[in-house]
Scaffold this motif. Structure first.
Motif, PDB file in Angstrom:
ATOM      1  N   ARG A 112     -38.692   6.156 -40.124  1.00  0.00           N
ATOM      2  CA  ARG A 112     -39.791   6.205 -39.170  1.00  0.00           C
ATOM      3  C   ARG A 112     -39.317   5.527 -37.891  1.00  0.00           C
ATOM      4  O   ARG A 112     -38.740   4.433 -37.938  1.00  0.00           O
ATOM      5  CB  ARG A 112     -41.024   5.484 -39.717  1.00  0.00           C
ATOM      6  CG  ARG A 112     -41.510   6.008 -41.058  1.00  0.00           C
ATOM      7  CD  ARG A 112     -42.356   7.262 -40.906  1.00  0.00           C
ATOM      8  NE  ARG A 112     -42.746   7.809 -42.199  1.00  0.00           N
ATOM      9  CZ  ARG A 112     -43.700   8.723 -42.368  1.00  0.00           C
ATOM     10  NH1 ARG A 112     -44.351   9.206 -41.321  1.00  0.00           N
ATOM     11  NH2 ARG A 112     -43.991   9.170 -43.568  1.00  0.00           N
ATOM     12  N   ASP A 172     -36.701   2.048 -42.041  1.00  0.00           N
ATOM     13  CA  ASP A 172     -35.866   2.898 -42.886  1.00  0.00           C
ATOM     14  C   ASP A 172     -36.028   2.595 -44.369  1.00  0.00           C
ATOM     15  O   ASP A 172     -36.130   1.421 -44.766  1.00  0.00           O
ATOM     16  CB  ASP A 172     -34.380   2.701 -42.540  1.00  0.00           C
ATOM     17  CG  ASP A 172     -34.010   3.235 -41.167  1.00  0.00           C
ATOM     18  OD1 ASP A 172     -34.769   4.049 -40.620  1.00  0.00           O
ATOM     19  OD2 ASP A 172     -32.942   2.838 -40.656  1.00  0.00           O
ATOM     20  N   LYS A 173     -36.004   3.669 -45.167  1.00  0.00           N
ATOM     21  CA  LYS A 173     -35.865   3.548 -46.615  1.00  0.00           C
ATOM     22  C   LYS A 173     -34.590   4.274 -47.000  1.00  0.00           C
ATOM     23  O   LYS A 173     -34.449   5.478 -46.758  1.00  0.00           O
ATOM     24  CB  LYS A 173     -37.066   4.146 -47.357  1.00  0.00           C
ATOM     25  CG  LYS A 173     -36.938   4.022 -48.879  1.00  0.00           C
ATOM     26  CD  LYS A 173     -38.229   4.392 -49.593  1.00  0.00           C
ATOM     27  CE  LYS A 173     -38.502   5.878 -49.531  1.00  0.00           C
ATOM     28  NZ  LYS A 173     -39.673   6.250 -50.380  1.00  0.00           N
ATOM     29  N   ASP A 213     -36.732  12.808 -42.587  1.00  0.00           N
ATOM     30  CA  ASP A 213     -36.416  12.640 -44.006  1.00  0.00           C
ATOM     31  C   ASP A 213     -35.131  13.399 -44.303  1.00  0.00           C
ATOM     32  O   ASP A 213     -35.100  14.625 -44.314  1.00  0.00           O
ATOM     33  CB  ASP A 213     -37.562  13.152 -44.874  1.00  0.00           C
ATOM     34  CG  ASP A 213     -37.386  12.784 -46.344  1.00  0.00           C
ATOM     35  OD1 ASP A 213     -36.269  12.374 -46.723  1.00  0.00           O
ATOM     36  OD2 ASP A 213     -38.364  12.907 -47.110  1.00  0.00           O
ATOM     37  N   HIS A 257     -40.643  10.787 -37.438  1.00  0.00           N
ATOM     38  CA  HIS A 257     -40.296  10.810 -38.862  1.00  0.00           C
ATOM     39  C   HIS A 257     -39.121  11.744 -39.100  1.00  0.00           C
ATOM     40  O   HIS A 257     -39.094  12.863 -38.580  1.00  0.00           O
ATOM     41  CB  HIS A 257     -41.493  11.262 -39.702  1.00  0.00           C
ATOM     42  CG  HIS A 257     -41.250  11.216 -41.173  1.00  0.00           C
ATOM     43  ND1 HIS A 257     -41.805  12.115 -42.052  1.00  0.00           N
ATOM     44  CD2 HIS A 257     -40.485  10.378 -41.933  1.00  0.00           C
ATOM     45  CE1 HIS A 257     -41.421  11.831 -43.273  1.00  0.00           C
ATOM     46  NE2 HIS A 257     -40.619  10.766 -43.230  1.00  0.00           N
ATOM     47  N   ASP A 309     -35.142   7.996 -45.456  1.00  0.00           N
ATOM     48  CA  ASP A 309     -36.479   8.329 -44.966  1.00  0.00           C
ATOM     49  C   ASP A 309     -36.771   7.347 -43.838  1.00  0.00           C
ATOM     50  O   ASP A 309     -36.940   6.151 -44.075  1.00  0.00           O
ATOM     51  CB  ASP A 309     -37.496   8.191 -46.094  1.00  0.00           C
ATOM     52  CG  ASP A 309     -38.874   8.719 -45.708  1.00  0.00           C
ATOM     53  OD1 ASP A 309     -39.043   9.158 -44.552  1.00  0.00           O
ATOM     54  OD2 ASP A 309     -39.785   8.671 -46.555  1.00  0.00           O
TER      55      ASP A 309
END
Length: 230
Positions: free
Chosen positions: A21, A46-47, A14, A12, A19
């Motif tokens: 993973r 991904d975000k 951020d 992870h 953000d």
């Protein structure tokens, strides 16, 4: 063998605007037991915040597949390619002998996507980029081919012996798929499912090999993304 890699166990990072993973070792996340799966080297969940994105950066000798889950991503590269890929659609980039690209979320809302890297079978090939729409209704109850190393199959083309597929599973139903036990398959579902009776949660990674067929079933509607590689 069906091995579940729980979402909570993924790497992870951020960064505020991003953000991420990591299903496999990537950037500052390093796990010697998760260096890849067959020829699959990276699977990032991904975000990306609205009005942000990845600035120009280089790649070479890697097949990079982007599956947009929600929102949209806009690509531009040193070859002069530019395009917007929306939810449910796919873009591919063969980095080959070298390319510089940027990926921006120009939308007002977050974009979520899978970025998948597959080791190339053609080092130093000419780089290239492509994108195609894949309406989700076309894959209801069955896997649809999105990209592969076989030109002319109606999907996007990459320089690797791999098949990237997507499906939508209705709650209470099942999807069956033949498999080659010698291949490496990696599946990520958007909701809990069972693969040959083995339970996986939402956005878990499912590493599969040694299986001649798959039966995927679930009690909720789920979106499935699967890579089948050497």
């Amino acid at each position: 063998m069906i091995n579940i890699r729980p979402f909570a166990s993924l790497g992870h990072a951020d960064h505020g605007w991003l953000d991420a993973r990591h299903h496999f070792s990537f950037a500052n996340y390093h796990d010697p037991s998760r260096m890849g799966w067959g020829r699959i080297r990276v699977w990032n969940d991904d975000k990306i915040a609205g009005k942000s994105g990845f600035p120009p950066h280089p790649h070479r000798d890697m097949e990079i597949v982007t599956y947009v889950r929600t929102g949209a991503i806009t690509h531009q590269d040193s070859l002069g390619n530019k395009g917007r890929t929306g939810a449910g659609d796919v873009q591919v980039m063969s980095a080959g002998s070298g390319v510089v690209h940027a990926e921006y979320n120009l939308e007002d809302e977050d974009t979520t996507l899978f970025q998948i890297w597959i080791e190339t079978d053609r080092p130093n090939a000419s780089p290239g980029w492509g994108a195609m729409p894949f309406p989700r209704e076309a894959r209801d109850g069955a896997f649809q081919l999105l990209a592969s190393g076989e030109p002319g199959d109606g999907a996007l083309t990459i320089n690797a012996d791999a098949r990237i597929m997507g499906a939508t599973l209705k709650g209470g139903s099942r999807i069956e798929l033949e498999a080659d036990p010698a291949r490496h398959l990696y599946l990520v579902p958007s909701a809990p499912v069972r693969i040959n009776g083995v339970a996986a949660g939402a956005r878990d990674g499912v590493a599969i090999t040694g299986e001649a067929s798959l039966t995927i079933e679930g009690d909720e509607d789920a979106e499935l993304v699967l890579v089948n590689a050497r």
